[in-house]
Design a protein around this motif. Structure first.
Motif, PDB file in Angstrom:
ATOM      1  N   TYR A  25     -18.629 -19.573   8.117  1.00  0.00           N
ATOM      2  CA  TYR A  25     -18.809 -19.811   9.551  1.00  0.00           C
ATOM      3  C   TYR A  25     -18.681 -18.527  10.365  1.00  0.00           C
ATOM      4  O   TYR A  25     -18.973 -18.530  11.560  1.00  0.00           O
ATOM      5  CB  TYR A  25     -17.805 -20.860  10.057  1.00  0.00           C
ATOM      6  CG  TYR A  25     -16.365 -20.603   9.711  1.00  0.00           C
ATOM      7  CD1 TYR A  25     -15.572 -19.807  10.515  1.00  0.00           C
ATOM      8  CD2 TYR A  25     -15.793 -21.167   8.575  1.00  0.00           C
ATOM      9  CE1 TYR A  25     -14.248 -19.572  10.213  1.00  0.00           C
ATOM     10  CE2 TYR A  25     -14.467 -20.938   8.257  1.00  0.00           C
ATOM     11  CZ  TYR A  25     -13.702 -20.143   9.085  1.00  0.00           C
ATOM     12  OH  TYR A  25     -12.383 -19.907   8.765  1.00  0.00           O
ATOM     13  N   LYS A  46     -15.954 -26.057  12.940  1.00  0.00           N
ATOM     14  CA  LYS A  46     -16.354 -24.663  12.748  1.00  0.00           C
ATOM     15  C   LYS A  46     -17.847 -24.485  12.971  1.00  0.00           C
ATOM     16  O   LYS A  46     -18.341 -23.359  12.956  1.00  0.00           O
ATOM     17  CB  LYS A  46     -15.954 -24.201  11.345  1.00  0.00           C
ATOM     18  CG  LYS A  46     -14.442 -24.089  11.163  1.00  0.00           C
ATOM     19  CD  LYS A  46     -14.068 -23.463   9.835  1.00  0.00           C
ATOM     20  CE  LYS A  46     -14.342 -24.399   8.668  1.00  0.00           C
ATOM     21  NZ  LYS A  46     -13.433 -25.549   8.662  1.00  0.00           N
ATOM     22  N   ALA A  64     -20.833 -16.881  14.217  1.00  0.00           N
ATOM     23  CA  ALA A  64     -20.331 -16.054  15.313  1.00  0.00           C
ATOM     24  C   ALA A  64     -21.098 -14.746  15.424  1.00  0.00           C
ATOM     25  O   ALA A  64     -21.469 -14.317  16.527  1.00  0.00           O
ATOM     26  CB  ALA A  64     -18.838 -15.779  15.101  1.00  0.00           C
ATOM     27  N   GLU A  65     -21.367 -14.101  14.292  1.00  0.00           N
ATOM     28  CA  GLU A  65     -22.110 -12.837  14.318  1.00  0.00           C
ATOM     29  C   GLU A  65     -23.540 -13.047  14.802  1.00  0.00           C
ATOM     30  O   GLU A  65     -24.087 -12.218  15.533  1.00  0.00           O
ATOM     31  CB  GLU A  65     -22.108 -12.213  12.925  1.00  0.00           C
ATOM     32  CG  GLU A  65     -20.760 -11.644  12.509  1.00  0.00           C
ATOM     33  CD  GLU A  65     -20.859 -10.845  11.229  1.00  0.00           C
ATOM     34  OE1 GLU A  65     -21.857 -11.002  10.505  1.00  0.00           O
ATOM     35  OE2 GLU A  65     -19.929 -10.057  10.950  1.00  0.00           O
ATOM     36  N   ASP A 120     -23.557 -13.708  18.595  1.00  0.00           N
ATOM     37  CA  ASP A 120     -23.257 -12.463  19.302  1.00  0.00           C
ATOM     38  C   ASP A 120     -24.455 -11.518  19.285  1.00  0.00           C
ATOM     39  O   ASP A 120     -24.736 -10.825  20.268  1.00  0.00           O
ATOM     40  CB  ASP A 120     -22.038 -11.784  18.663  1.00  0.00           C
ATOM     41  CG  ASP A 120     -20.747 -12.531  18.945  1.00  0.00           C
ATOM     42  OD1 ASP A 120     -20.735 -13.359  19.870  1.00  0.00           O
ATOM     43  OD2 ASP A 120     -19.757 -12.291  18.232  1.00  0.00           O
ATOM     44  N   TYR A 164     -19.692 -22.777  18.051  1.00  0.00           N
ATOM     45  CA  TYR A 164     -19.560 -21.326  18.207  1.00  0.00           C
ATOM     46  C   TYR A 164     -18.219 -20.939  18.806  1.00  0.00           C
ATOM     47  O   TYR A 164     -17.614 -19.927  18.393  1.00  0.00           O
ATOM     48  CB  TYR A 164     -20.694 -20.790  19.083  1.00  0.00           C
ATOM     49  CG  TYR A 164     -20.474 -19.379  19.561  1.00  0.00           C
ATOM     50  CD1 TYR A 164     -20.624 -18.300  18.700  1.00  0.00           C
ATOM     51  CD2 TYR A 164     -20.093 -19.124  20.880  1.00  0.00           C
ATOM     52  CE1 TYR A 164     -20.403 -16.990  19.132  1.00  0.00           C
ATOM     53  CE2 TYR A 164     -19.875 -17.833  21.314  1.00  0.00           C
ATOM     54  CZ  TYR A 164     -20.035 -16.772  20.446  1.00  0.00           C
ATOM     55  OH  TYR A 164     -19.810 -15.499  20.877  1.00  0.00           O
ATOM     56  N   ARG A 165     -17.728 -21.705  19.756  1.00  0.00           N
ATOM     57  CA  ARG A 165     -16.478 -21.341  20.416  1.00  0.00           C
ATOM     58  C   ARG A 165     -15.319 -21.296  19.435  1.00  0.00           C
ATOM     59  O   ARG A 165     -14.473 -20.399  19.475  1.00  0.00           O
ATOM     60  CB  ARG A 165     -16.185 -22.328  21.546  1.00  0.00           C
ATOM     61  CG  ARG A 165     -17.187 -22.296  22.684  1.00  0.00           C
ATOM     62  CD  ARG A 165     -16.994 -23.450  23.623  1.00  0.00           C
ATOM     63  NE  ARG A 165     -17.196 -24.719  22.939  1.00  0.00           N
ATOM     64  CZ  ARG A 165     -17.040 -25.906  23.513  1.00  0.00           C
ATOM     65  NH1 ARG A 165     -16.662 -25.968  24.787  1.00  0.00           N
ATOM     66  NH2 ARG A 165     -17.258 -27.011  22.840  1.00  0.00           N
ATOM     67  N   SER A 211     -15.568 -21.076  15.960  1.00  0.00           N
ATOM     68  CA  SER A 211     -15.789 -20.045  14.950  1.00  0.00           C
ATOM     69  C   SER A 211     -15.597 -18.647  15.524  1.00  0.00           C
ATOM     70  O   SER A 211     -15.128 -17.742  14.827  1.00  0.00           O
ATOM     71  CB  SER A 211     -17.192 -20.195  14.350  1.00  0.00           C
ATOM     72  OG  SER A 211     -18.191 -20.025  15.334  1.00  0.00           O
ATOM     73  N   LYS A 212     -15.917 -18.456  16.807  1.00  0.00           N
ATOM     74  CA  LYS A 212     -15.747 -17.154  17.438  1.00  0.00           C
ATOM     75  C   LYS A 212     -14.269 -16.799  17.567  1.00  0.00           C
ATOM     76  O   LYS A 212     -13.876 -15.642  17.362  1.00  0.00           O
ATOM     77  CB  LYS A 212     -16.418 -17.162  18.815  1.00  0.00           C
ATOM     78  CG  LYS A 212     -16.233 -15.880  19.614  1.00  0.00           C
ATOM     79  CD  LYS A 212     -16.838 -14.682  18.919  1.00  0.00           C
ATOM     80  CE  LYS A 212     -16.737 -13.445  19.801  1.00  0.00           C
ATOM     81  NZ  LYS A 212     -17.208 -12.237  19.099  1.00  0.00           N
ATOM     82  N   ARG A 213     -13.419 -17.767  17.906  1.00  0.00           N
ATOM     83  CA  ARG A 213     -11.987 -17.500  18.017  1.00  0.00           C
ATOM     84  C   ARG A 213     -11.407 -17.102  16.658  1.00  0.00           C
ATOM     85  O   ARG A 213     -10.607 -16.165  16.560  1.00  0.00           O
ATOM     86  CB  ARG A 213     -11.264 -18.728  18.566  1.00  0.00           C
ATOM     87  CG  ARG A 213     -11.569 -19.048  20.013  1.00  0.00           C
ATOM     88  CD  ARG A 213     -10.801 -20.264  20.489  1.00  0.00           C
ATOM     89  NE  ARG A 213      -9.367 -20.021  20.447  1.00  0.00           N
ATOM     90  CZ  ARG A 213      -8.458 -20.973  20.688  1.00  0.00           C
ATOM     91  NH1 ARG A 213      -8.851 -22.199  20.954  1.00  0.00           N
ATOM     92  NH2 ARG A 213      -7.182 -20.684  20.632  1.00  0.00           N
ATOM     93  N   TYR A 259     -13.123 -15.815  14.199  1.00  0.00           N
ATOM     94  CA  TYR A 259     -13.741 -14.535  13.842  1.00  0.00           C
ATOM     95  C   TYR A 259     -13.004 -13.368  14.499  1.00  0.00           C
ATOM     96  O   TYR A 259     -12.723 -12.353  13.856  1.00  0.00           O
ATOM     97  CB  TYR A 259     -15.208 -14.556  14.276  1.00  0.00           C
ATOM     98  CG  TYR A 259     -15.970 -13.279  14.012  1.00  0.00           C
ATOM     99  CD1 TYR A 259     -16.605 -13.083  12.791  1.00  0.00           C
ATOM    100  CD2 TYR A 259     -16.056 -12.288  14.981  1.00  0.00           C
ATOM    101  CE1 TYR A 259     -17.310 -11.907  12.546  1.00  0.00           C
ATOM    102  CE2 TYR A 259     -16.751 -11.112  14.740  1.00  0.00           C
ATOM    103  CZ  TYR A 259     -17.386 -10.936  13.530  1.00  0.00           C
ATOM    104  OH  TYR A 259     -18.068  -9.776  13.286  1.00  0.00           O
ATOM    105  N   ASP A 260     -12.681 -13.509  15.778  1.00  0.00           N
ATOM    106  CA  ASP A 260     -12.018 -12.431  16.495  1.00  0.00           C
ATOM    107  C   ASP A 260     -10.616 -12.152  15.947  1.00  0.00           C
ATOM    108  O   ASP A 260     -10.170 -11.004  15.926  1.00  0.00           O
ATOM    109  CB  ASP A 260     -11.925 -12.759  17.989  1.00  0.00           C
ATOM    110  CG  ASP A 260     -13.288 -12.748  18.668  1.00  0.00           C
ATOM    111  OD1 ASP A 260     -14.209 -12.109  18.116  1.00  0.00           O
ATOM    112  OD2 ASP A 260     -13.432 -13.393  19.728  1.00  0.00           O
TER     113      ASP A 260
END
Length: 246
Positions: free
Chosen positions: A78, A39, A82-83, A86, A42-43, A45-47, A49-50
């Motif tokens: 985590y 986590k 992601a935030e 971004d 970024y890849r 944690s971003k998935r 998060y989305d």
């Protein structure tokens, strides 16, 4: 172990289900998500998060027998990564552009000549390009800490070129300029270099990368000022001077 159908709450053993019981004895409000990958990446944690930042729940039994949708916000440490990434992707180019524009406008006001402003800005652009090139050459990845340093370097590294060009307008002799100005700007760069280098011994990896980017960027800024700008002034000759100084 193969699971071909959902496991109901009643089928869970007590030592498992007791972890999902609230203080009032109710069940069914806790969700456990097992994910693959770190986590801290970024890849990954971003998935997450989305998909799970706003969890949509479908509940039946409305007033008209229709299913009602309810969105439940979720929280995780985590999600901050992601935030943050971004935000940097969206605002980073804007901040860098604003910093570069502010520096260039300041140079225009200082020298009252677009030609002089461009000449002083060239070593700055060269030093930032060298820094990014070294990162690419050695496979060093940019992170949120090292990216934050770039606007700082734009404001700090331009000083050396300003001092050299100012002195050149007075003497018109590159040798004299480097002897009189080279030592002072090298000393001021050394103090800044040592200050940021102290961050390299920090226990936090992010702070270490911040110190590396800042220290290396300031060193490259000095090299660009004492090599690139004097070379340009020698090659360009009188063309490198503002019209009112020729």
């Amino acid at each position: 172990l193969e699971v071909k159908k959902p496991v109901t709450l009643a089928a869970l053993p007590k030592w498992v289900s007791t972890q999902f019981v609230e203080t009032d004895g109710s069940k069914g409000r806790f969700v456990v998500i097992w994910n693959g990958g770190s986590k801290r990446d970024y890849r990954h944690s971003k998935r997450l998060y989305d998909v799970y930042f706003d969890l949509a729940l479908a509940r039946g039994g409305g007033d008209k027998g229709e299913a009602s949708k309810e969105t439940v916000p979720m929280a995780a440490n985590y999600f901050v990564l992601a935030e943050l990434i971004d935000t940097l992707k969206a605002d980073g180019p804007v901040v860098l552009s604003a910093a570069a524009a502010a520096v260039f406008i300041s140079l225009l006001i200082l020298f009252r000549s677009p030609r002089a402003a461009i000449l002083v800005a060239i070593p700055l652009v060269a030093s930032i390009s060298w820094l990014l090139g070294i990162y690419w050459l050695y496979g060093i990845k940019l992170n949120i800490f090292s990216v934050i340093v770039l606007p700082l370097l734009i404001g700090m590294a331009v000083d050396n070129g300003i001092h050299i060009y100012h002195r050149y307008l007075e003497t018109r002799r590159i040798g004299v300029v480097l002897r009189e100005v080279g030592g002072p700007i090298a000393l001021t760069t050394a103090t800044t270099f040592v200050g940021f280098s102290a961050l390299l011994i920090a226990d936090h990896v992010g702070v270490q990368t911040l110190g590396l980017a800042a220290a290396l960027g300031m060193l490259l800024g000095l090299v660009g000022a004492v090599m690139t700008l004097p070379a340009l002034l020698v090659v360009l000759g009188p063309w490198g001077l503002p019209k009112q100084k020729r």
